[in-house]
Design a protein around this motif. Sequence first.
Motif, short mmCIF file in Angstrom:
data_model
loop_
_atom_site.label_atom_id
_atom_site.label_comp_id
_atom_site.label_asym_id
_atom_site.label_seq_id
_atom_site.Cartn_x
_atom_site.Cartn_y
_atom_site.Cartn_z
N MET A 103 0.85 -1.20 0.00
CA MET A 103 0.00 0.00 0.00
C MET A 103 0.89 1.25 0.00
SD MET A 103 -2.90 1.17 2.78
CE MET A 103 -3.85 -0.33 2.61
N ASP A 104 0.65 2.16 -0.96
CA ASP A 104 1.44 3.37 -1.03
C ASP A 104 0.89 4.42 -0.06
OD1 ASP A 104 -0.88 4.26 -2.20
OD2 ASP A 104 -0.06 4.36 -4.22
N ILE A 105 1.60 5.54 0.06
CA ILE A 105 1.24 6.58 1.02
C ILE A 105 -0.10 7.22 0.65
CG2 ILE A 105 1.90 8.83 1.93
CD1 ILE A 105 4.78 7.97 1.87
N GLN A 106 -0.34 7.44 -0.64
CA GLN A 106 -1.58 8.07 -1.06
C GLN A 106 -2.79 7.22 -0.67
OE1 GLN A 106 -1.56 11.19 -2.60
NE2 GLN A 106 -3.73 11.14 -2.10
N THR A 107 -2.68 5.91 -0.88
CA THR A 107 -3.77 5.00 -0.50
C THR A 107 -3.95 4.97 1.01
OG1 THR A 107 -3.23 3.62 -2.42
CG2 THR A 107 -4.64 2.64 -0.74
N THR A 108 -2.84 5.00 1.75
CA THR A 108 -2.92 5.02 3.21
C THR A 108 -3.62 6.27 3.70
OG1 THR A 108 -0.85 3.75 3.34
CG2 THR A 108 -1.58 4.91 5.33
N ILE A 109 -3.29 7.41 3.12
CA ILE A 109 -3.94 8.67 3.52
C ILE A 109 -5.43 8.63 3.20
CG2 ILE A 109 -4.06 11.14 3.01
CD1 ILE A 109 -1.05 11.12 2.56
N ALA A 110 -5.80 8.06 2.05
CA ALA A 110 -7.22 7.95 1.69
C ALA A 110 -7.97 7.06 2.67
CB ALA A 110 -7.34 7.39 0.26
N THR A 111 -7.33 5.98 3.12
CA THR A 111 -7.97 5.09 4.09
C THR A 111 -8.13 5.78 5.44
OG1 THR A 111 -7.00 3.17 2.98
CG2 THR A 111 -7.81 2.85 5.23
N LEU A 112 -7.08 6.48 5.88
CA LEU A 112 -7.15 7.17 7.16
C LEU A 112 -8.15 8.32 7.14
CD1 LEU A 112 -3.33 7.27 8.00
CD2 LEU A 112 -5.06 6.02 9.27
N SER A 113 -8.37 8.91 6.01
CA SER A 113 -9.28 10.06 5.90
C SER A 113 -10.73 9.69 6.20
CB SER A 113 -9.19 10.68 4.50
OG SER A 113 -7.89 11.16 4.25
N LYS A 114 -11.03 8.41 6.20
CA LYS A 114 -12.38 7.97 6.54
C LYS A 114 -12.66 8.10 8.03
CE LYS A 114 -12.32 4.61 2.75
NZ LYS A 114 -12.40 3.16 2.39
N SER A 115 -11.63 8.28 8.84
CA SER A 115 -11.79 8.41 10.29
C SER A 115 -11.95 9.88 10.67
CB SER A 115 -10.59 7.81 11.03
OG SER A 115 -10.45 6.44 10.73
N ALA A 116 -12.85 10.14 11.61
CA ALA A 116 -13.14 11.52 12.00
C ALA A 116 -11.98 12.18 12.74
CB ALA A 116 -14.40 11.55 12.87
#
Length: 483
Positions: free
Chosen positions: A1-14
């Motif tokens: 998993m690259d950094i961009q995908t990781t940031i997109a996943t984390l962005s789902k959290s409030a």
Amino acid sequence: MDIQTTIATLSKSADFVVDKTHSNQSLRYYYLSSLMRDKHSFHKVIEYIKTNKHVPIEELGAHLPIERVESVHTGEEFSTQIMRGALLIGNPDKLNSFIALPLKKHDGREVTITENEYTVAGPKEGLIEDLDVNLNLIRKRIAVPELIVDEMTVGRLSKSRLAMIYIEDVADNQLVQTVKQRLADMDYDEFVDITQVSQLITDNPNSPFAQLLETERPDRVASSITEGKVVLVLDGSPLALIGPTNLIEFFSSPDDYYDQWPVGMFIRLLRICAVIFSVIATSFYIAITTFHHELIPDDLLITMVATRIEVPYPPIVEVLILELTIELLREAGARLPERIGQTIGIVGGIVIGTAIVEASLASSVLLIIVALTALASFTTPIYQMGNTIRLLRFPFILLAQLYGFIGISICLLLCIYHLLTLKSFGHPYLTPVYPLRIKDFKDSFFRLPIWFQGKRPETLRTKKQDRFTRHKKVKAKQDIEEL
């Protein structure tokens, strides 16, 4: 998993925050507000970035007054640092250049006295749930550069920090490699407590006997490390795991070494005798009253018959009634709040015990024996072994009902055979009895004077056997006398 995908996943959290640093470098900072709570350092970092816009992101970490600034280049590293409460700073256009600043605020309880291994004499400090604090408690007791702290991450989901601690020029290399290999072979998603690690790396996880010693006392940890053992400490757990260990160590306490050696030896022998009595006392009562009446003196036999004359069932039933009642009271007292638990234990024991005898559900002689066995089991200084003793009584009770003393002997032989087959990190569990190591008896059943313990245990195969040189001590004493 690259950094961009990781940031997109984390962005789902409030609680995941992404914001600009308001500088000309178009930097962004990323953190979890629920973990990164060191706001004072956070604002200092932002102010520094604002006033030093010319500093490249790759060199920013070297100019900040923060320890352990790390570079982040992959999505896994990004996720790990975020979950540890770090503040990540980087340019979203250059996803391979981020730095992680450890700004997590350590919220937790302060170092307090031990709760399960209470000490009368000696240090009062106990381990807590913070790994860094626990390492501090250990390092200040062993102030040598040879003390190695090998830290690793365990748990696919929990990503818990685990520290393996040993002295490099003392611990056996084979022992160290064995522990490292077993830790590397662990495959589990969440580690909440060190006991979970113990169950995965122990030699025989199906045995009721613990093969690794759990303790909350830093002084015991330090003593074990200097002996040549390996200690495991998990972030989030107030216990340390010591190995290898043997059966006798579960009946020894650091307090034994803080008293004069005759007192310490007497208390340890008393503890061992109490444990043996706790295991076999009720099974002896069943065997004697069911099969071997001739072993009871006539006067005592008359008393026992008089107390059992109104009991309508065999001895094993009344034993099980009282044993299970004691276990229920003990479990209830442990789970309830402290003040209520003490009240339940004292009042409940007196009221229920008296009621059982008056209702002719059990004899008064047996009530005394069961109370003494429960009291004797409390002398075990290690909680793990206390639970094992509670469990061991029931096989002895059942075989005593079936075959009397022969049944007790069969159960005892099976127990000894099982102990002979057990190992702790590959070391025999019954040392120094089996294999026989006469020199190691100086600190086993007996606690001999400290000047007899100049050598480390032979079974550990340490690189350095000597702990101190006795002739130097004698010479120093003579010099003092001459002065």
